[in-house]
Write a protein that holds these residues in place. Structure first.
Motif, PDB file in Angstrom:
ATOM      1  N   ASN A 185       0.833  -1.207   0.000  1.00 58.08           N
ATOM      2  CA  ASN A 185       0.000   0.000   0.000  1.00 58.08           C
ATOM      3  C   ASN A 185       0.869   1.260   0.000  1.00 58.08           C
ATOM      4  N   LEU A 186       1.921   1.241   0.818  1.00 56.75           N
ATOM      5  CA  LEU A 186       2.816   2.398   0.899  1.00 56.75           C
ATOM      6  C   LEU A 186       3.546   2.626  -0.419  1.00 56.75           C
ATOM      7  N   GLN A 187       3.913   1.542  -1.096  1.00 57.27           N
ATOM      8  CA  GLN A 187       4.571   1.676  -2.397  1.00 57.27           C
ATOM      9  C   GLN A 187       3.612   2.213  -3.453  1.00 57.27           C
ATOM     10  N   GLN A 188       2.363   1.786  -3.390  1.00 64.50           N
ATOM     11  CA  GLN A 188       1.371   2.306  -4.341  1.00 64.50           C
ATOM     12  C   GLN A 188       1.179   3.803  -4.158  1.00 64.50           C
ATOM     13  N   ALA A 189       1.186   4.253  -2.906  1.00 64.94           N
ATOM     14  CA  ALA A 189       1.016   5.681  -2.633  1.00 64.94           C
ATOM     15  C   ALA A 189       2.258   6.480  -3.002  1.00 64.94           C
ATOM     16  N   ASN A 190       3.426   5.849  -2.906  1.00 62.29           N
ATOM     17  CA  ASN A 190       4.688   6.512  -3.229  1.00 62.29           C
ATOM     18  C   ASN A 190       5.568   5.539  -4.004  1.00 62.29           C
ATOM     19  N   PRO A 191       5.439   5.485  -5.333  1.00 61.51           N
ATOM     20  CA  PRO A 191       6.196   4.523  -6.148  1.00 61.51           C
ATOM     21  C   PRO A 191       7.713   4.644  -6.023  1.00 61.51           C
ATOM     22  N   LYS A 192       8.206   5.758  -5.491  1.00 61.72           N
ATOM     23  CA  LYS A 192       9.652   5.920  -5.348  1.00 61.72           C
ATOM     24  C   LYS A 192      10.225   5.082  -4.206  1.00 61.72           C
ATOM     25  N   LEU A 193       9.350   4.592  -3.331  1.00 63.63           N
ATOM     26  CA  LEU A 193       9.817   3.775  -2.220  1.00 63.63           C
ATOM     27  C   LEU A 193      10.288   2.415  -2.712  1.00 63.63           C
ATOM     28  N   GLY A 194      11.441   1.988  -2.266  1.00 59.80           N
ATOM     29  CA  GLY A 194      11.886   0.631  -2.544  1.00 59.80           C
ATOM     30  C   GLY A 194      11.143  -0.353  -1.662  1.00 59.80           C
ATOM     31  N   ARG A 195      11.212  -1.641  -2.034  1.00 62.32           N
ATOM     32  CA  ARG A 195      10.480  -2.649  -1.286  1.00 62.32           C
ATOM     33  C   ARG A 195      10.963  -2.734   0.153  1.00 62.32           C
ATOM     34  N   VAL A 196      12.261  -2.723   0.354  1.00 61.34           N
ATOM     35  CA  VAL A 196      12.809  -2.829   1.706  1.00 61.34           C
ATOM     36  C   VAL A 196      12.417  -1.613   2.536  1.00 61.34           C
ATOM     37  N   THR A 197      12.538  -0.428   1.940  1.00 62.11           N
ATOM     38  CA  THR A 197      12.169   0.806   2.648  1.00 62.11           C
ATOM     39  C   THR A 197      10.695   0.797   3.018  1.00 62.11           C
ATOM     40  N   ALA A 198       9.847   0.367   2.077  1.00 59.38           N
ATOM     41  CA  ALA A 198       8.407   0.313   2.333  1.00 59.38           C
ATOM     42  C   ALA A 198       8.093  -0.672   3.451  1.00 59.38           C
ATOM     43  N   TYR A 199       8.801  -1.795   3.456  1.00 64.13           N
ATOM     44  CA  TYR A 199       8.554  -2.803   4.477  1.00 64.13           C
ATOM     45  C   TYR A 199       8.975  -2.289   5.853  1.00 64.13           C
ATOM     46  N   LEU A 200      10.130  -1.625   5.918  1.00 62.24           N
ATOM     47  CA  LEU A 200      10.582  -1.065   7.190  1.00 62.24           C
ATOM     48  C   LEU A 200       9.627   0.032   7.674  1.00 62.24           C
ATOM     49  N   MET A 201       9.115   0.819   6.748  1.00 62.27           N
ATOM     50  CA  MET A 201       8.162   1.861   7.112  1.00 62.27           C
ATOM     51  C   MET A 201       6.863   1.242   7.625  1.00 62.27           C
ATOM     52  N   ALA A 202       6.426   0.135   6.983  1.00 65.85           N
ATOM     53  CA  ALA A 202       5.219  -0.561   7.420  1.00 65.85           C
ATOM     54  C   ALA A 202       5.388  -1.083   8.845  1.00 65.85           C
ATOM     55  N   ILE A 203       6.555  -1.655   9.128  1.00 66.97           N
ATOM     56  CA  ILE A 203       6.824  -2.160  10.478  1.00 66.97           C
ATOM     57  C   ILE A 203       6.789  -1.023  11.489  1.00 66.97           C
ATOM     58  N   LYS A 204       7.443   0.091  11.146  1.00 67.04           N
ATOM     59  CA  LYS A 204       7.469   1.244  12.054  1.00 67.04           C
ATOM     60  C   LYS A 204       6.056   1.761  12.314  1.00 67.04           C
ATOM     61  N   ASN A 205       5.263   1.924  11.247  1.00 67.75           N
ATOM     62  CA  ASN A 205       3.899   2.435  11.416  1.00 67.75           C
ATOM     63  C   ASN A 205       3.028   1.464  12.196  1.00 67.75           C
ATOM     64  N   PHE A 206       3.225   0.178  11.947  1.00 66.58           N
ATOM     65  CA  PHE A 206       2.433  -0.840  12.629  1.00 66.58           C
ATOM     66  C   PHE A 206       2.686  -0.799  14.136  1.00 66.58           C
ATOM     67  N   ILE A 207       3.928  -0.581  14.521  1.00 69.41           N
ATOM     68  CA  ILE A 207       4.293  -0.605  15.930  1.00 69.41           C
ATOM     69  C   ILE A 207       4.005   0.726  16.615  1.00 69.41           C
ATOM     70  N   THR A 208       4.266   1.826  15.924  1.00 67.96           N
ATOM     71  CA  THR A 208       4.243   3.134  16.590  1.00 67.96           C
ATOM     72  C   THR A 208       3.017   3.980  16.263  1.00 67.96           C
ATOM     73  N   GLU A 209       2.324   3.707  15.170  1.00 69.10           N
ATOM     74  CA  GLU A 209       1.207   4.578  14.799  1.00 69.10           C
ATOM     75  C   GLU A 209       0.121   4.511  15.862  1.00 69.10           C
ATOM     76  N   PRO A 210      -0.359   5.655  16.332  1.00 63.07           N
ATOM     77  CA  PRO A 210      -1.382   5.649  17.376  1.00 63.07           C
ATOM     78  C   PRO A 210      -2.653   4.929  16.938  1.00 63.07           C
ATOM     79  N   VAL A 211      -3.382   4.397  17.908  1.00 63.24           N
ATOM     80  CA  VAL A 211      -4.595   3.623  17.651  1.00 63.24           C
ATOM     81  C   VAL A 211      -5.622   4.423  16.878  1.00 63.24           C
ATOM     82  N   ALA A 212      -5.747   5.700  17.194  1.00 64.28           N
ATOM     83  CA  ALA A 212      -6.841   6.486  16.634  1.00 64.28           C
ATOM     84  C   ALA A 212      -6.620   6.891  15.192  1.00 64.28           C
ATOM     85  N   ASN A 213      -5.449   6.683  14.630  1.00 59.31           N
ATOM     86  CA  ASN A 213      -5.206   7.120  13.248  1.00 59.31           C
ATOM     87  C   ASN A 213      -5.591   6.046  12.242  1.00 59.31           C
TER      88      ASN A 213
END
Length: 678
Positions: free
Chosen positions: A650-678
């Motif tokens: 999903n993150l890559q679709q929104a920003n095609p410039k993201l590499g797969r590894v970068t997108a995956y690391l960003m997904a992990i970060k958001n999954f762990i740290t993104e607040p519940v209400a967002n």
């Protein structure tokens, strides 16, 4: 020497495949050992049967014993946001799931829609955070993961909410006297919103601006605390120390009432660090300062979403609701009832079934373990034939109060403990009064607002609640939600041309209606109908005052009461929000009863609002936590891996410039740290 003995001998002889020979030559032996360890682990981790499953939305069938699949893994009771999410995740893991809904015709709980007299209304999902509609946010990505992208959302324009007060002349000299306040998207953690609100109450007051920012920052802290709490519920105990600081901060702030926190911040000048130490009690009576009186009332804007007056409400409910809408709001494209249909339809891909008209009379307990349920057709009444259905796991997604007052055997030790006032202090939430209006004419021609309206009856909010609860005929409701789904759903004009609709919601106590409890719908007598008409008059008057252009165009209206919630949602004492959001909810004494997917009974789990948080988003998380508890740490790891892969996509679709590894690391970060209400 001991370590050397643990190294396996070289791979030689007939076991060495010709295809592997070049690899063994090119790679060191220690690399091969690591590869042979990682590859099986990766194959195990990536096993997720639902990864390629498609969702074909099909409505639930009416219950009959011959439709029940054999060899069930899990039975889920209740098909609201929590129950449908839980059953979806379990089915994706490969389980055979039976989802049971007591409503005679449809699934969805508080997300279902209904039609009467040629018009349509939603029942509980009137809007939600924009994050639910964005696949680049955790909540939206989870919903896409479950519905396979079939659930679409429409972002609401700013303002998403407008709060309206009656005219009030108690204003400080030289200060403005507005009675309408807009709430807009704010990406500055509330700083922009603070300035906008103060500009209409006491512009230029730098002290109050600073304290408003403290108030808004607390919402972020509460939000982060809930993220930590949800993570703690499904992670091994040895990792809990990583989460303890934020969870403890949440529990401290949750022990304070909204009224007391407002007094500490605005009257006493408290900082966040001060509040971690203590919170002074607000004196009784109304706020005497006219500026603070208005400011406090306006900042109570989210109160309608958790329905508890400021003197009683936990600040945790206030904080999480503020954070929920800080970045905007959204509404479904199409009827809200589609959410449950799309999420629950995954169940059939793996041999399960979704059945409505299915009232669970009791959960079967044998040798201390939950092993099945006793079910009858809702339409057959209490004397209908009973069917026994067994499964390895049972999930209650209909509140902890239904569980201990209806579903468990009354002599079970857990039931006795639940009713011991020394071992439980939580209470069920209040009910609601609903006015559903059919309006003649198109929304655009009538110039109906796309934003939600909140009517607040007074700046003295606790007093307004007290008066209304004591005499709802004489006094208007303290808060009323006014929404027009016809303006928020872009498919409405094609589906229902020439019509508009409105929904008004206020608080309602089950106690007012208890003498009619147990009577049949439409057979409750003239005194019941007279009481309904008196309540309806308040709401109609408020509608015509706030949106005068609809007067004379309301062709039909019907009023729902707390008994309506009992009849159609099976809410215990009309508690459609589950546990009441007062300061008891996060008392350590209540840890085993609420905000947890676990129970004290083996094989029995919770899902929905009481597994985590009220409202559609909170109940969805509660459903996923319930599924994770059944899957265990290994199954939950597989679920997380499958979800993170899609989240990264999903993150890559929104920003095609993201590499797969970068997108995956960003997904992990958001999954762990993104607040519940967002």
């Amino acid at each position: 020497m001991l370590l050397l003995n643990l190294v396996p001998p070289p791979i030689t002889g007939p076991l060495l495949s010709p295809l592997m020979a070049p690899i063994t030559v090119l790679l060191p032996q220690w690399v091969l050992i690591i590869l042979f360890a990682i590859i099986p682990f990766y194959m195990w981790l990536s096993y997720w049967p639902g990864r390629k499953a498609k969702v074909i939305p099909i409505r639930a069938s009416a219950f009959s014993p011959d439709k029940v699949p054999s060899n069930l893994d899990t039975i889920v009771i209740g098909s609201g946001s929590g129950g449908s999410s839980c059953s979806n995740i379990l089915a994706q893991s490969g389980q055979k799931v039976l989802l049971l809904e007591q409503h005679e015709e449809r699934t969805g709980g508080c997300t279902h829609t209904f039609r009467i007299n040629g018009c349509e209304w939603d029942t509980g999902l009137h809007y939600t955070s924009e994050g639910m509609g964005l696949a680049t946010h955790r909540a939206g990505a989870l919903l896409k993961f479950m519905s396979r992208g079939k659930q679409e959302w429409n972002r609401l324009d700013d303002p998403y909410d407008r709060v309206i007060f009656p005219p009030d002349e108690n204003v400080a000299p030289g200060r403005p006297n507005y009675n309408e306040y807009d709430f807009n998207t704010d990406h500055s953690l509330g700083k922009k919103l603070s300035r906008e609100i103060l500009a209409r109450i006491d512009p230029g007051n730098e002290f109050l601006l600073k304290q408003c920012e403290v108030w808004m920052e607390l919402a972020t802290i509460i939000n982060e605390g809930f993220t930590a709490l949800g993570t703690k519920r499904v992670t091994p105990p040895f990792l809990h120390f990583l989460l303890s600081k934020k969870v403890n901060q949440l529990y401290t702030l949750a022990s304070y009432s909204v009224r007391d926190v407002q007094y500490a911040i605005f009257n006493c000048g408290y900082s966040i660090n001060d509040l971690y130490k203590d919170c002074p009690k607000a004196p009784p009576g109304n706020e005497p300062d006219p500026v603070l009186r208005r400011l406090k009332a306006v900042l109570n804007h989210p109160i309608g979403d958790y329905a508890v007056q400021p003197r009683v409400a936990t600040f945790a409910a206030q904080g999480i609701t503020m954070a929920h809408y800080m970045e905007g709001a959204a509404y479904t494209v199409g009827p809200t009832g589609n959410i449950s249909i799309r999420n629950s339809s995954m169940v059939r891909n793996f041999g399960g079934e979704v059945l409505c008209d299915a009232t669970v009379e009791q959960i079967i307990i044998e040798n201390g373990r939950a092993v099945g349920v006793l079910v009858r057709n809702t339409s057959a009444g209490k004397d209908g034939p009973i069917t026994e259905i067994r499964a390895k796991n049972i999930v209650c997604a209909t509140s902890v109060f239904n569980l201990h007052n209806k579903l468990l055997p009354p002599d079970h030790p857990s039931v006795k403990e639940f009713h011991d006032e020394t071992k439980r202090t939580i209470k069920e939430s209040n009910g609601h009064v609903f006015l559903f209006c059919k309006i003649r004419g198109e929304a655009e021609g009538l110039e109906l607002p796309r934003h939600n309206l909140w009517y607040f009856n007074s700046y003295d909010m606790d007093q307004a609640f007290d008066q209304y609860y004591a005499d709802p005929v004489t006094h208007r409701p303290p808060t009323v939600y006014i929404g027009f789904p016809c303006t928020k759903d872009p498919t409405w004009p094609k589906r229902l041309p020439g019509l508009s609709n409105a929904i008004l919601i206020s608080d309602g106590l089950f106690d007012w209606f208890e003498k009619w409890h147990g009577t049949h719908v439409h057979e409750r007598g003239a005194d019941y109908e007279e009481f309904k008409d008196q309540l309806a008059k308040h709401l109609l008057d408020i509608l015509y005052e706030t949106v005068p252009q609809v007067k004379g165009k309301v062709d039909y209206w019907t009023l729902g009461t707390p008994l309506t919630e009992v009849s159609y949602l099976a809410s215990y004492h009309a508690a459609s929000y589950g546990t009441k959001c007062d300061t008891n909810i996060f008392n350590r004494l209540n840890d085993k009863w609420t905000t947890t997917p676990h129970t004290t009974i083996p094989g029995l789990f919770m899902a929905g609002s009481d597994a985590f948080l009220p409202a559609v988003c909170g109940a969805m998380y509660g459903g996923i936590l319930g599924a994770a508890s059944i899957l265990g740490y290994g199954g939950s790891l597989r679920m997380a891996f499958a979800f993170l892969s899609e989240f990264a996509h999903n993150l890559q679709q929104a920003n095609p410039k993201l590499g797969r590894v970068t997108a995956y690391l960003m997904a992990i970060k958001n999954f762990i740290t993104e607040p519940v209400a967002n």
